[in-house]
Each structure stands twice: as C-alpha cells, then as structure tokens.
Design an enzyme around this catalytic site. Structure first.
Site, short mmCIF file in Angstrom:
data_model
loop_
_atom_site.label_atom_id
_atom_site.label_comp_id
_atom_site.label_asym_id
_atom_site.label_seq_id
_atom_site.Cartn_x
_atom_site.Cartn_y
_atom_site.Cartn_z
NE ARG A 1 2.49 -4.21 11.16
CZ ARG A 1 3.24 -4.07 10.34
NH1 ARG A 1 4.46 -4.54 10.49
NH2 ARG A 1 2.95 -3.23 9.26
CE LYS B 1 -2.28 -0.87 3.84
NZ LYS B 1 -1.37 -2.20 4.20
NE ARG C 1 7.36 -2.80 5.64
CZ ARG C 1 5.96 -2.71 5.47
NH1 ARG C 1 5.39 -2.43 4.61
NH2 ARG C 1 5.32 -2.96 6.82
P1 AMP Z 1 1.43 1.06 9.05
O1 AMP Z 1 2.69 1.58 8.76
O2 AMP Z 1 0.26 1.62 8.35
O3 AMP Z 1 1.70 -0.47 8.93
O4 AMP Z 1 1.22 1.39 10.65
C1 AMP Z 1 1.98 1.02 11.58
C2 AMP Z 1 1.10 0.98 12.86
O5 AMP Z 1 0.51 2.38 13.25
C3 AMP Z 1 0.03 0.00 12.84
O6 AMP Z 1 0.44 -1.50 13.35
C4 AMP Z 1 -0.86 0.63 14.01
O7 AMP Z 1 -0.13 0.22 15.29
C5 AMP Z 1 -0.72 2.16 13.90
N1 AMP Z 1 -1.64 2.47 12.81
C6 AMP Z 1 -1.62 2.98 11.66
N2 AMP Z 1 -2.73 3.31 10.96
C7 AMP Z 1 -3.56 2.93 11.93
C8 AMP Z 1 -5.23 3.00 12.03
N3 AMP Z 1 -5.64 3.66 10.95
N4 AMP Z 1 -5.80 2.53 13.15
C9 AMP Z 1 -5.32 2.12 14.23
N5 AMP Z 1 -3.75 2.02 14.09
C10 AMP Z 1 -2.95 2.64 13.08
#
Ligand code: AMP
Length: 230
Positions: A178, A21, A135
């Site tokens: 996750r 994404k 990554r």
């Molecule tokens: P990402 O970089 O999108 O994988 O996000 C890393 C971490 O940030 C996730 O594992 C969550 O802990 C937190 N996070 C990011 N976006 C959200 C969201 N929309 N809702 C809740 N937690 C989020």
C-alpha cells in the site's frame, strides 16, 4: 474558495496510508456537519453486504492494490448524487490517482462545484508504520489505535461493544504494498493539486487534537465551530 461559505465546500484529505486521514476526516466533518466520504469505508460496507461491487473490490483490497478507477468513479458519483450538493464534503481516500482526480473535477462541475481545498497530511515513515500496526477497526467504522487512541475496554468498540478487527490489509506485507502504491499512483496528486493552487500541507505527526487544530486552521474553520454554514 470562500471561507465564509461553508455549505457545499469540498475538501480532499490526501496523504499516505496511516497518516490519519480517517481519524481527522471523521472529526472535522462531524464538527462541521459535513459529510465524510471514505471510499475505503464504502468498499468495506459493500464487501460486508456481499454486493457484486464488494466481491469485485475484495481481491484488490486484500492485496493492497487499487480498485480500478472506473469502479471508484461510479461509486463516488452515485454517492454524491444521493447526497445533494448543498452539504460540505470531506473526501478521505479519494481521489487516489490522477484519472480519479480528473473525474471528480468533472462530476463536481456538473453540480457547479469544485475541489476547494486539498490538505496533504504529512508524517515520517516510522510514524506511519507505528500507526498502521496499532490500528484496530470497529465494524461500526470507528478506528482506534492501541498506542495512541485505545478503546476503554481493550479489544472492543466504545460505541457498539463489538469486537475490534485488525484489518487484513493492515498486515505488514500488505502495508508495504500500500505504501508503494501510494508513492507511485497517489503522490502525483500533490503536484496536480498544487498546480491548481488548492494544496495546503499539514503536519500529521502530532497527537490527534493537535493535528485536528492544524487541519481546521488550514481549511479556515475556527476551532469550536460547529455550524454547517459557519
Ligand atoms: P483505505 O481504507 O482508504 O485505506 O482503503 C482500503 C482499500 O480500498 C485500498 O487499499 C484500496 O484497495 C481500496 N480503495 C479505497 N479507496 C480507493 C480509491 N480511491 N481508488 C482505488 N482503490 C481504493
């Protein structure tokens, strides 16, 4: 939902951790002059800046759990308000729960907007694990993959020269959490948006260029198009 009207369009990229994404969202938004809104990046920036939000979010992020919905909705609402409503937006990592999707719909409706399209990027579990384990992130926000998209100089960002980081939440045990959080809390959004007629599925298993081409086709922007109003 009008393909000719790109300004102000709202696109959500949905899909499991590791599906691409971020990589795809940055490319699509960059080419079209749209904003790329990654809530993970916003949280990491808050953490780096040492704000109260960053400190609160940290324990959830490190554990691979979701930050509470109210916190996320406030963050996105503020971010959108500061941006103005005439620019297209690609959301990456938001919404991640049905309550977040409902709140996003309400916030957009206040501006006379809506989620125009939701792209579900799909890939096999094996591909996801390989992508996540390879990554490496730059403090600048750019993300590399040691297998598929390496930096020119191993270990350092091409743009800023900074050392690349293996995110704490990309370690195997946290990745498992996750992935299960995705299945339980986020996967229901597939049905949610499908029922609203805005969901489109894109195969996320090809190389970066192939997936980007499929993504652009799915959202109705011609390959090579770069203008905001294209
Ligand atoms: P990402 O970089 O999108 O994988 O996000 C890393 C971490 O940030 C996730 O594992 C969550 O802990 C937190 N996070 C990011 N976006 C959200 C969201 N929309 N809702 C809740 N937690 C989020």
């Amino acid at each position: 939902m009008n393909g000719a009207q790109s300004a102000g369009r709202v696109i959500v990229l949905l899909g499991s951790p590791g599906v691409g994404k971020g990589t795809q969202g940055i490319r699509l938004s960059g080419a079209m002059g749209w904003a790329h809104v990654s809530t993970g990046d916003l949280l990491r920036a808050a953490l780096k800046a040492g704000t109260a939000l960053g400190l609160e979010a940290r324990k959830f992020m490190d554990a691979g759990e979701l930050v509470p919905d109210e916190v996320m909705v406030d963050l996105v609402r503020e971010h959108l308000a500061a941006m103005g409503s005439d620019r297209g937006v690609v959301f990456d990592g938001f919404p991640r729960t049905v309550p977040q999707a409902e709140a996003l719909g309400a916030v957009l409706a206040e501006e006379g907007r809506q989620v125009d399209q939701v792209v579900l990027l799909e890939a096999d579990a094996e591909v996801l694990v390989r992508r996540i384990s390879g990554r490496r992130s730059s403090p600048s926000g750019r993300v590399y993959n040691v297998h598929f998209d390496p930096p020119r100089r191993p270990g350092f960002c091409d743009d800023t020269g900074e050392p690349l980081i293996h995110r704490a939440d990309d370690q195997p045990e946290t990745v498992r959490t996750r992935l299960s959080v995705y299945r339980e809390a986020t996967a229901p959004l597939v049905g949610y948006y499908d029922a609203r007629g805005v969901l489109v599925r894109v195969d996320g298993e090809g190389d970066i260029g192939e997936v980007q081409a499929a993504l652009r086709e799915a959202v109705g922007v011609a390959r090579g198009a770069t203008a905001t109003g294209a």
